[in-house]
Design an enzyme around this catalytic site. Sequence first.
Site, PDB file in Angstrom:
ATOM      1  N   GLN A   1      11.009 -18.582  26.729  1.00 11.27           N
ATOM      2  CA  GLN A   1      10.527 -17.203  26.761  1.00 11.27           C
ATOM      3  C   GLN A   1       9.665 -16.951  27.990  1.00 11.27           C
ATOM      4  O   GLN A   1       9.814 -15.941  28.683  1.00 11.27           O
ATOM      5  CB  GLN A   1       9.731 -16.902  25.487  1.00 11.27           C
ATOM      6  CG  GLN A   1       9.248 -15.467  25.417  1.00 11.27           C
ATOM      7  CD  GLN A   1      10.385 -14.472  25.287  1.00 11.27           C
ATOM      8  OE1 GLN A   1      11.187 -14.589  24.377  1.00 11.27           O
ATOM      9  NE2 GLN A   1      10.468 -13.498  26.183  1.00 11.27           N
TER      10      GLN A   1
ATOM     11  N   ARG B   1      15.177 -25.012  17.686  1.00 12.21           N
ATOM     12  CA  ARG B   1      14.028 -24.193  17.255  1.00 12.21           C
ATOM     13  C   ARG B   1      13.518 -24.803  15.953  1.00 12.21           C
ATOM     14  O   ARG B   1      14.250 -24.869  14.967  1.00 12.21           O
ATOM     15  CB  ARG B   1      14.439 -22.731  17.048  1.00 12.21           C
ATOM     16  CG  ARG B   1      13.382 -21.934  16.308  1.00 12.21           C
ATOM     17  CD  ARG B   1      13.633 -20.448  16.344  1.00 12.21           C
ATOM     18  NE  ARG B   1      13.372 -19.914  17.675  1.00 12.21           N
ATOM     19  CZ  ARG B   1      13.205 -18.620  17.940  1.00 12.21           C
ATOM     20  NH1 ARG B   1      13.294 -17.730  16.979  1.00 12.21           N
ATOM     21  NH2 ARG B   1      12.963 -18.223  19.169  1.00 12.21           N
TER      22      ARG B   1
END
Length: 303
Positions: free
Chosen positions: A132, A102
């Site tokens: 996601q 990330r």
Amino acid sequence: MRHYLQFKDLSAEEYDYLLGRATLIKKRFKNYEKYTPLFDRTLAMIFEKASTRTRVSFEAGMYQMGGSVVNLTSGDSQLGRAEPIEDSARVISRMVDVVMIRTFEHTKIEAFAAHSRVPVINGLTNEYHPCQILADVFTYIEHRGSIRGKVVAWVGDGNNMANTWLQAADVLGFTLHVSTPSGYEIDAKVAGVSNQACVKVFDNPMDACRGAHLVTTDVWTSMGYEAENEARQKAFADWRVDRDMLAVAQPDVLFMHCLPAHRGEEVDADVIDGPHSVVWDEAENRMHVQKALMEYLLLGRIG
Ligand code: CP
Ligand code: NVA
């Protein structure tokens, strides 16, 4: 070797396979059936931004599959002390089997992947959040069946989530209705989708929601953009998802939000806590789809 940096890195046919595996893996988990195909494998997670769901879903998921996890942040590794990303990639990927990152600019994860010996998974960059949307699509299918031909309404910022929804519309064959305040539009070049047929842009968020099978939004200020918060609060005031927006959508419309959410900002409490919302399933499903993704990237097709 395959990386998963953007949603369009996999084909529709691969998503069919992957989501089928996620269904099976979730079922086994719910039945307390042990499934440890990643025994002896190690996942390194690199977080240069905060996280709750991504951290817990990857870490718990890897342990459940029999593997182990190393967690690094910029603050407690040489990444925060200017060691080149390429060198970090060369070293870390000699010791582990898969890496989740990330970070800020997408170019950083691309540089890491280019120098990695093992698969790299995008756990969110400024531009994309494919894990996601993988969970969101899985959640839609669980509740309503195929997403092909359906209408998904994106209300809010033209951010990493919006770009990834657009890629998903292109790959999986649904239509994305987008409504953003002016100045916060999706950048088609960044989204990397040339097929204009899968996106329709609306000035008014109510129009974007009309007839939608799924309405979804995200924070007004993403991580890394905090300095713009005040301007964004003003610009986004009319883009709060409320009951009126759901009322013009399909009667059985679903509401999703990747979380964390700010009730009273991008979404009203009676929407996110209301009967159309599936945000808790959506959050849980991050773990199931990512287990299927790690299985696919490390072991290929099973059976
Ligand atoms: N949705 C999501 O990625 O949540 P976290 O920031 O908590 O990981
Ligand atoms: N768009 C948000 C998503 C958080 C999961 C951000 O990038 O901060």
